[in-house]
Design an enzyme around this catalytic site. Structure first.
Site, PDB file in Angstrom:
ATOM      1  N   TYR A  66       0.833  -1.202   0.000  1.00  0.00           N
ATOM      2  CA  TYR A  66       0.000   0.000   0.000  1.00  0.00           C
ATOM      3  C   TYR A  66       0.869   1.254   0.000  1.00  0.00           C
ATOM      4  O   TYR A  66       0.620   2.198  -0.761  1.00  0.00           O
ATOM      5  CB  TYR A  66      -0.914  -0.028   1.228  1.00  0.00           C
ATOM      6  CG  TYR A  66      -1.695   1.245   1.470  1.00  0.00           C
ATOM      7  CD1 TYR A  66      -2.707   1.642   0.609  1.00  0.00           C
ATOM      8  CD2 TYR A  66      -1.407   2.045   2.575  1.00  0.00           C
ATOM      9  CE1 TYR A  66      -3.425   2.811   0.831  1.00  0.00           C
ATOM     10  CE2 TYR A  66      -2.120   3.216   2.805  1.00  0.00           C
ATOM     11  CZ  TYR A  66      -3.124   3.595   1.934  1.00  0.00           C
ATOM     12  OH  TYR A  66      -3.826   4.759   2.161  1.00  0.00           O
ATOM     13  N   GLU A  87     -11.238   6.592   6.240  1.00  0.00           N
ATOM     14  CA  GLU A  87     -10.542   7.321   7.303  1.00  0.00           C
ATOM     15  C   GLU A  87     -11.441   7.458   8.523  1.00  0.00           C
ATOM     16  O   GLU A  87     -10.975   7.365   9.665  1.00  0.00           O
ATOM     17  CB  GLU A  87     -10.098   8.702   6.816  1.00  0.00           C
ATOM     18  CG  GLU A  87      -8.985   8.705   5.779  1.00  0.00           C
ATOM     19  CD  GLU A  87      -7.629   8.261   6.325  1.00  0.00           C
ATOM     20  OE1 GLU A  87      -7.493   8.114   7.556  1.00  0.00           O
ATOM     21  OE2 GLU A  87      -6.715   8.057   5.510  1.00  0.00           O
ATOM     22  N   TRP A  92      -4.754   1.322  10.712  1.00  0.00           N
ATOM     23  CA  TRP A  92      -5.033   1.374   9.285  1.00  0.00           C
ATOM     24  C   TRP A  92      -4.929  -0.022   8.672  1.00  0.00           C
ATOM     25  O   TRP A  92      -5.642  -0.341   7.710  1.00  0.00           O
ATOM     26  CB  TRP A  92      -4.089   2.340   8.589  1.00  0.00           C
ATOM     27  CG  TRP A  92      -4.348   2.436   7.120  1.00  0.00           C
ATOM     28  CD1 TRP A  92      -3.529   2.054   6.101  1.00  0.00           C
ATOM     29  CD2 TRP A  92      -5.544   2.938   6.488  1.00  0.00           C
ATOM     30  NE1 TRP A  92      -4.131   2.280   4.884  1.00  0.00           N
ATOM     31  CE2 TRP A  92      -5.365   2.825   5.090  1.00  0.00           C
ATOM     32  CE3 TRP A  92      -6.743   3.465   6.980  1.00  0.00           C
ATOM     33  CZ2 TRP A  92      -6.348   3.217   4.171  1.00  0.00           C
ATOM     34  CZ3 TRP A  92      -7.720   3.852   6.073  1.00  0.00           C
ATOM     35  CH2 TRP A  92      -7.521   3.729   4.691  1.00  0.00           C
TER      36      TRP A  92
END
Length: 227
Positions: A55, A77, A85
């Site tokens: 990522y 988010e 995350w």
């Protein structure tokens, strides 16, 4: 009678060597980046987990300028708040399926049956407040088209300069721009868009470049130069 000095004992030699080493000028401390087996420097959070590494190498910090893409990032988010995350990233495909690939027109029409479906979907984060926020933000995104659209609004808060952090400690978590963006979105009916969340959004979508200066990704977005 002349005295003879005995050779220094091993312990004394070691102490003397340590003292000399300590007196030498210290080299600059290394940057807070981790050099991988491939020779590339990354921040610690992207240096171990293969999913996070991919990522980071291919997506994080690259510009996102389309409505659907930004609505997805805004939504993820918000779901990430209070979580890692990595957790969200592992559930990303499930989120896309559950939220109609983050099509704002479709999500804005979600009703009680959809909310119940989402609350029973073990593949995503089953937080009612965040689910409702995503639906609310979808409707706000649709309304915003009459005023130029979500992408234009978010990118209008791009700062004139970007941070140049050499260590993780130097990376800001908020900025004047993220605070202003948060206020602007709230004024237009968006929720779960606090300044810290908006700063993370701006980092992830290339609006600011907070890659460490030693990272191989610094300056690769096409938005900001390396220096």
């Amino acid at each position: 009678m002349k005295k003879t000095t005995s050779p220094p004992k091993p312990a004394a030699k070691k102490a003397h060597a340590a003292a000399r080493k300590a007196a030498r000028p210290k080299k600059p401390q290394p940057l807070d980046a981790v050099i991988g087996a491939d020779g590339l420097a990354r921040p610690p959070w992207a240096s171990v987990d293969p999913l996070l590494k991919h990522y980071y190498d291919t997506e994080w910090g690259m510009p996102v300028r389309d409505e659907r893409g930004l609505f997805e990032r805004l939504s993820l988010e918000a779901f990430q708040s209070g979580l890692s995350w990595a957790t969200i990233l592992r559930k990303r495909e499930a989120f896309r399926e559950a939220f109609a690939n983050f099509d704002p027109d479709v999500v804005a029409r979600f009703g009680e049956k959809d909310i119940e479906r989402l609350m029973n979907d073990e593949r995503i984060v089953r937080n009612r407040a965040k689910i409702l926020a995503t639906i609310t933000n979808a409707a706000a995104t649709v309304r915003l088209r009459d005023a130029g659209g979500l992408a234009a609004l978010i990118w209008s808060f791009q700062p004139h300069a970007t941070p140049a952090p050499r260590t993780i400690a130097e990376i800001p978590t908020t900025s004047a721009e993220s605070l202003a963006l948060s206020k602007a979105l709230r004024k237009r009916g968006f929720v779960f868009v606090g300044p810290t969340t908006m700063h993370a959004l701006m980092e992830a979508t290339g609006i600011v470049d907070t890659h460490l200066v030693d990272s191989h990704r610094r300056g690769t977005s096409g938005v900001w130069p390396r220096e």
